[in-house]
Enzyme design. Sequence first.
Site, short mmCIF file in Angstrom:
data_model
loop_
_atom_site.label_atom_id
_atom_site.label_comp_id
_atom_site.label_asym_id
_atom_site.label_seq_id
_atom_site.Cartn_x
_atom_site.Cartn_y
_atom_site.Cartn_z
N ASP A 374 6.98 -10.56 -6.41
CA ASP A 374 6.41 -9.23 -6.37
C ASP A 374 4.92 -9.40 -6.04
O ASP A 374 4.37 -10.46 -6.28
CB ASP A 374 6.58 -8.67 -7.79
CG ASP A 374 6.35 -7.19 -7.84
OD1 ASP A 374 6.67 -6.55 -6.85
OD2 ASP A 374 5.86 -6.69 -8.86
N LYS A 485 -9.09 16.89 0.87
CA LYS A 485 -9.23 15.43 0.95
C LYS A 485 -10.66 14.98 0.66
O LYS A 485 -11.12 14.01 1.24
CB LYS A 485 -8.77 14.90 2.32
CG LYS A 485 -7.30 15.09 2.60
CD LYS A 485 -6.64 13.77 2.98
CE LYS A 485 -5.14 13.93 2.95
NZ LYS A 485 -4.42 13.25 3.94
N ASP A 715 7.60 -7.37 -12.45
CA ASP A 715 7.18 -6.83 -13.74
C ASP A 715 7.71 -5.42 -13.97
O ASP A 715 7.81 -4.97 -15.08
CB ASP A 715 5.64 -6.83 -13.86
CG ASP A 715 4.98 -6.18 -12.65
OD1 ASP A 715 5.72 -5.63 -11.81
OD2 ASP A 715 3.75 -6.22 -12.54
N ASP A 719 12.21 -4.14 -10.64
CA ASP A 719 12.55 -5.53 -10.32
C ASP A 719 13.77 -6.02 -11.09
O ASP A 719 14.30 -7.08 -10.79
CB ASP A 719 11.36 -6.44 -10.67
CG ASP A 719 10.13 -6.07 -9.86
OD1 ASP A 719 10.30 -5.77 -8.67
OD2 ASP A 719 9.02 -6.07 -10.41
#
Length: 1021
Positions: A374, A485, A715, A719
């Site tokens: 990852d 934005k 983590d 996963d």
Amino acid sequence: MGKGVGRDKYEPAAVSEHGDKKKAKKERDMDELKKEVSMDDHKLSLDELHRKYGTDLNRGLTTARAAEILARDGPNALTPPPTTPEWVKFCRQLFGGFSMLLWIGAVLCFLAYGIQAATEEEPQNDNLYLGVVLSAVVIITGCFSYYQEAKSSKIMESFKNMVPQQALVIRNGEKMSINAEEVVVGDLVEVKGGDRIPADLRIISANGCKVDNSSLTGESEPQTRSPDFTNENPLETRNIAFFSTNCVEGTARGIVVYTGDRTVMGRIATLASGLEGGQTPIAAEIEHFIHIITGVAVFLGVSFFILSLILEYTWLEAVIFLIGIIVANVPEGLLATVTVCLTLTAKRMARKNCLVKNLEAVETLGSTSTICSDKTGTLTQNRMTVAHMWFDNQIHEADTTENQSGVSFDKTSATWLALSRIAGLCNRAVFQANQDNLPILKRAVAGDASESALLKCIEVCCGSVKEMRERYAKIVEIPFNSTNKYQLSIHKNANAGEPRHLLVMKGAPERILDRCSSILIHGKEQPLDEELKDAFQNAYLELGGLGERVLGFCHLMLPDEQFPEGFQFDTDDVNFPVDNLCFVGLISMIDPPRAAVPDAVGKCRSAGIKVIMVTGDHPITAKAIAKGVGIISEGNETVEDIAARLNIPVSQVNPRDARACVVHGSDLKDMTPEQLDDILKYHTEIVFARTSPQQKLIIVEGCQRQGAIVAVTGDGVNDSPALKKADIGVAMGIAGSDVSKQAADMILLDDNFASIVTGVEEGRLIFDNLKKSIAYTLTSNIPEITPFLIFIIANIPLPLGTVTILCIDLGTDMVPAISLAYEQAESDIMKRQPRNPQTDKLVNERLISMAYGQIGMIQALGGFFTYFVIMAENGFLPNHLLGIRVTWDDRWINDVEDSYGQQWTYEQRKIVEFTCHTAFFVSIVVVQWADLVICKTRRNSVFQQGMKNKILIFGLFEETALAAFLSYCPGMGVALRMYPLKPTWWFCAFPYSLLIFVYDEVRKLIIRRRPGGWVEKETYY
């Protein structure tokens, strides 16, 4: 309330079918779960939502309706994964793999004792003792392994705190706080900054709401949530918030569309708990070893069974021999040795921050050939950090190291002072209280990741931001929103000679530039011409191309004539300029790589391990980090790089010309398994970006199809399916979610990828050292079996008894065998390729031929030499012993004559025989000295390796002391039938011990001189 499209598919069906039907259904369910999330609630208008769920969008559900739905759907909680009962875990330790071999041995011993008890008047108790000892060994070792694993799972228990506790719902038009488990589909829920999302929500109104989806998608940046439908993919759209992610700021209101196991998070957890983990490589090795040992034992047993019938023994005697030979082949001490060796390594790894949950995983990491890692938090520091600034028309690099030991930039420029002022003022992040004694980078911050990065950067470079904010008091602000934005605030300016009000603004660089007409260069305002716009564009593209998140900054001194002291600024009906501002600079941020990672990736590469990055983040960011840590190495190009260099479209580049490759999750979705195999086979450096949890699983399965042994690090909850499916799953101890820790085999306590490399090294070392331990232990099997075989064939008195065999296997051999686990690596084990599980076995034919056929035979000769010397000293010359067995063992014959005509009673004969047993035992100890020393190395000379292993030296002394104790301790003649020896008898086996040492040193010398030659092929195990 309508029952929602796609709802039925995920209902966990009642398990009613049996056998194959059930299995087929499970496979179908797993395939269903592996598919991408399918929901259409994000596409529905508010009216359609009202019709589908029957919810009043202002008053929520009625309490009665909510109770009905709760009764129908069950509580909003994840079904805990099916846990293995403790007694099953214990039985697995008692009856798994190697233990089974010892149990069979014990049963055969009891059987042999039973036969003897039924047929002889005064049977010997040897077989009974042996059976009891074998059972005890299995039970003690089983308890030990069980205790080891239970200790790790205790640590696991302490990790459980995943699910949100309370939720704020609106029912009957009133807000009420209820237990999150009572939330139902159709409920109207409110969340605010700091809350965990209680179920999957379709957002119907939001105010500056941002959620942290990192545990689900791996994106480190908080994601905006609003009622707008922005993407076909439900994981990417802004109007869905997911169960158990965190709301970091703002507020939102939404309708619950899925609860419990039907949520996206729930599906992932179900997917993880439904996956079968395969057999670990070491378990497969031990199984292979058991097959070899059993094969040898049965072959010898049956051969001698037939031979003893030919030699006219009775059926019962032949059966006793058969059982005796099979049991003699079982290495009783080996189970304990292997367990202790793995435990020692697990302890060593724990000291280096790798917590191993089951002992077998210790070795798996050593045989790993592919690591799927990852990105966020494993390869990177999991904290956004300012990486570059662009001001005064040049790019400056900031210090991204964890300990601020990197480069610095020129902080004297007037433009930098203006830029740092905007970054500190136009910023809502604040340090949490009472942290003044902590280093700035370690302090906790309330605010989103980008603003925290700016806050820490300014605090490090320019001193206290709090004081700066007190000096420039904030009057009004417009928070960031997705239409404008930008974020803007107006402050009082106390600096003499400057206007009283300062307007500061930050936001998306192109939007900020559009609002500016001038630019600050070296502290002086200049008109913003085309040339400077091009310079801005180039800088923006360069920083963006590095995978960094870029923000633009500008300001304006508001003239005192129009905006005198006390002027009422209005942010709704804007009464101040937001155009023609002065552009100051850009600041870009990235989640930087951890310091130790590039080195760790390099080590993996030289160890022949392929490191693949699998992340939910953007391809550009992923590629930048991959290049930064060396997953994509210098000079290796992707298809896009080649196309850019040759200035041709990507479609014209042959994919096989590119060594590196970045695969987007949306492309992966449409790939066939064959296309994925192609990518994994032909590219050495691979990055998968924007992947979903299900795709991580598909990638792991793809690597396993290539025959790789796969380690996966992760983590997030996302996963966990991949962690479970991998040969070894590695979860993060600090940032890891509980679901991922449950699914993993190993936990990195410091979350650092570099710890994995340490683990690989330890795993490879223990594999080498287990080979040495096994070679050492098996060698003494030959001098233990041959006396029994010669006893049958040549009809001589038994040279070595059962009890003495046990003293070797469970006494003198134990400590030396375990001491080999402390042996250091012979060469740099991180410079060789990972072992091939198909060809490179823990115990191979060459190891058996060395232990049994060569060294073992020399040891047996040493033992027999001692036996015949003692017999001859007592008057029985070798030729006289042949064929004497029947009269020797007959307790009623008391006048057996020796070579000199002396008569021996039964008692006297047995004392000589037991003295021979003791001497044979001592001879085995003496030749095992040499065996232990030669087992230290497989290729190097012992003189190169040296005798640095203190435990091994202790083992040599320990086995000698134990042998002397068993021989000379008073009372041993009664307890173990062992008798004291003349000192000279100890020396009978010395020449054989020396011969073993010289023989093996010469063999290793030839292997080193002629690598790949005949000797290496035949004898290098």
